[in-house]
Design a protein around this motif. Structure first.
Motif, PDB file in Angstrom:
ATOM      1  N   ALA A  99      -4.180  -4.318   9.917  1.00  0.00           N
ATOM      2  CA  ALA A  99      -3.885  -3.213  10.625  1.00  0.00           C
ATOM      3  C   ALA A  99      -2.927  -3.349  11.606  1.00  0.00           C
ATOM      4  O   ALA A  99      -3.090  -4.574  12.406  1.00  0.00           O
ATOM      5  CB  ALA A  99      -5.365  -2.826  11.127  1.00  0.00           C
ATOM      6  N   LYS A 100      -2.015  -2.713  11.709  1.00  0.00           N
ATOM      7  CA  LYS A 100      -0.548  -3.112  12.755  1.00  0.00           C
ATOM      8  C   LYS A 100      -1.046  -2.252  13.923  1.00  0.00           C
ATOM      9  O   LYS A 100      -0.915  -2.787  15.118  1.00  0.00           O
ATOM     10  CB  LYS A 100       0.466  -2.526  11.922  1.00  0.00           C
ATOM     11  CG  LYS A 100       0.796  -3.544  11.000  1.00  0.00           C
ATOM     12  CD  LYS A 100       0.809  -4.833  11.384  1.00  0.00           C
ATOM     13  CE  LYS A 100       1.713  -5.896  10.831  1.00  0.00           C
ATOM     14  NZ  LYS A 100       1.722  -7.281  11.272  1.00  0.00           N
ATOM     15  N   GLN A 146      -0.383  -2.931   6.664  1.00  0.00           N
ATOM     16  CA  GLN A 146       0.368  -3.513   5.728  1.00  0.00           C
ATOM     17  C   GLN A 146      -0.888  -4.061   4.517  1.00  0.00           C
ATOM     18  O   GLN A 146      -1.983  -4.215   4.658  1.00  0.00           O
ATOM     19  CB  GLN A 146       0.942  -4.832   6.096  1.00  0.00           C
ATOM     20  CG  GLN A 146       2.135  -4.695   6.969  1.00  0.00           C
ATOM     21  CD  GLN A 146       2.670  -6.059   7.319  1.00  0.00           C
ATOM     22  OE1 GLN A 146       1.948  -6.941   7.640  1.00  0.00           O
ATOM     23  NE2 GLN A 146       3.982  -6.381   7.053  1.00  0.00           N
ATOM     24  N   LEU A 147      -0.433  -3.819   3.297  1.00  0.00           N
ATOM     25  CA  LEU A 147      -0.981  -4.117   2.080  1.00  0.00           C
ATOM     26  C   LEU A 147      -0.405  -5.418   1.393  1.00  0.00           C
ATOM     27  O   LEU A 147       0.787  -5.393   1.637  1.00  0.00           O
ATOM     28  CB  LEU A 147      -1.073  -2.906   1.138  1.00  0.00           C
ATOM     29  CG  LEU A 147      -1.813  -1.651   1.953  1.00  0.00           C
ATOM     30  CD1 LEU A 147      -1.767  -0.498   0.536  1.00  0.00           C
ATOM     31  CD2 LEU A 147      -3.142  -1.854   2.015  1.00  0.00           C
ATOM     32  N   ALA A 181       0.892  10.315   4.193  1.00  0.00           N
ATOM     33  CA  ALA A 181       0.386   8.960   3.577  1.00  0.00           C
ATOM     34  C   ALA A 181       1.656   8.445   3.039  1.00  0.00           C
ATOM     35  O   ALA A 181       2.323   8.979   2.024  1.00  0.00           O
ATOM     36  CB  ALA A 181      -0.760   9.240   2.882  1.00  0.00           C
ATOM     37  N   ASP A 182       2.006   7.238   2.943  1.00  0.00           N
ATOM     38  CA  ASP A 182       2.425   6.365   2.349  1.00  0.00           C
ATOM     39  C   ASP A 182       2.028   4.880   2.104  1.00  0.00           C
ATOM     40  O   ASP A 182       0.893   4.654   2.662  1.00  0.00           O
ATOM     41  CB  ASP A 182       4.145   6.205   2.654  1.00  0.00           C
ATOM     42  CG  ASP A 182       4.116   5.989   4.136  1.00  0.00           C
ATOM     43  OD1 ASP A 182       3.705   4.896   4.422  1.00  0.00           O
ATOM     44  OD2 ASP A 182       5.216   6.271   4.835  1.00  0.00           O
ATOM     45  N   ALA A 183       2.720   3.931   1.547  1.00  0.00           N
ATOM     46  CA  ALA A 183       2.341   2.701   1.303  1.00  0.00           C
ATOM     47  C   ALA A 183       1.818   1.933   2.619  1.00  0.00           C
ATOM     48  O   ALA A 183       1.138   0.890   2.575  1.00  0.00           O
ATOM     49  CB  ALA A 183       3.183   1.739   0.637  1.00  0.00           C
ATOM     50  N   ASP A 233      -7.925  -7.873   7.755  1.00  0.00           N
ATOM     51  CA  ASP A 233      -7.952  -7.815   9.164  1.00  0.00           C
ATOM     52  C   ASP A 233      -7.680  -6.313   9.558  1.00  0.00           C
ATOM     53  O   ASP A 233      -6.662  -5.739   9.708  1.00  0.00           O
ATOM     54  CB  ASP A 233      -6.522  -8.552   9.936  1.00  0.00           C
ATOM     55  CG  ASP A 233      -6.617  -8.266  11.348  1.00  0.00           C
ATOM     56  OD1 ASP A 233      -7.663  -7.950  12.036  1.00  0.00           O
ATOM     57  OD2 ASP A 233      -5.800  -8.913  12.120  1.00  0.00           O
ATOM     58  N   PHE A 234      -8.898  -5.789   9.912  1.00  0.00           N
ATOM     59  CA  PHE A 234      -9.171  -4.480  10.271  1.00  0.00           C
ATOM     60  C   PHE A 234      -8.743  -4.078  11.699  1.00  0.00           C
ATOM     61  O   PHE A 234      -8.720  -2.962  12.102  1.00  0.00           O
ATOM     62  CB  PHE A 234     -10.652  -3.922   9.797  1.00  0.00           C
ATOM     63  CG  PHE A 234     -10.732  -4.035   8.374  1.00  0.00           C
ATOM     64  CD1 PHE A 234      -9.930  -2.950   7.356  1.00  0.00           C
ATOM     65  CD2 PHE A 234     -11.694  -4.804   7.988  1.00  0.00           C
ATOM     66  CE1 PHE A 234     -10.367  -3.024   6.171  1.00  0.00           C
ATOM     67  CE2 PHE A 234     -12.042  -4.869   6.439  1.00  0.00           C
ATOM     68  CZ  PHE A 234     -11.256  -4.135   5.701  1.00  0.00           C
TER      69      PHE A 234
END
Length: 165
Positions: A27-28, A47-48, A84-86, A134-135
């Motif tokens: 989570a950014k 980020q995934l 929504a995107d990546a 990391d949420f």
């Protein structure tokens, strides 16, 4: 030839499984923009890992859908995915903040947020043991239409934010 390619791909997959957990969903930032009518636009940047991107690609785990479900469940409100995107999901949440009017002033209070339950959602997927998410957003901003902003850094729980205008 084709058999050797399949064997090599299978061995590579097994090697990846034995490496252990990899860094995953990170989570950014979380931006919550509370509007005058108490609705909110929530923008979540994350980020995934390559593994999660592959899972999303085949629709095994869809972060936007999971986030939408979590928001609706926690806030008991209508949530609309507006983008929504990546690496970004954006939502519109009706009635996000509570409003209290006293004379000419209006106090808005946002609900508390907790990211601790996200692991339980993740645990439903077969690939959960393979990743280390990391949420907690690096930064969470709760802003109101008059410019007031409350900022939190790397917190897995965000308290209610009240603001009077």
């Amino acid at each position: 030839m084709q058999r050797s390619v399949l064997l090599a791909a299978g061995l590579l997959f097994l090697a990846l499984l034995t490496v252990g957990p990899v860094q995953a969903f990170t989570a950014k930032s979380l931006d919550i923009a509370v509007q005058d009518n108490a609705d909110a636009v929530i923008t979540f940047h994350y980020q995934l890992s390559w593994f999660e991107r592959a899972a999303v690609f085949v629709r095994i785990g869809d972060p936007q859908t999971e986030l939408k479900k979590a928001l609706e469940s926690n806030f008991h409100a209508t949530v609309q995915v507006t983008g929504a995107d990546a690496e970004t999901s954006q939502f519109y949440v009706r009635g996000f903040a509570a409003q209290q009017v006293k004379g000419s002033s209006v106090t808005m209070t946002t609900p508390a947020l907790s990211f601790r339950g996200a692991q339980r959602v993740l645990d439903r997927y077969w690939f959960a043991p393979l990743i280390s998410p990391d949420f907690s957003p690096d930064v969470t901003r709760v802003s109101f239409s008059d410019g007031y902003t409350a900022t939190f850094s790397d917190q897995d729980q965000i308290p209610p934010v009240s603001h009077t205008r």
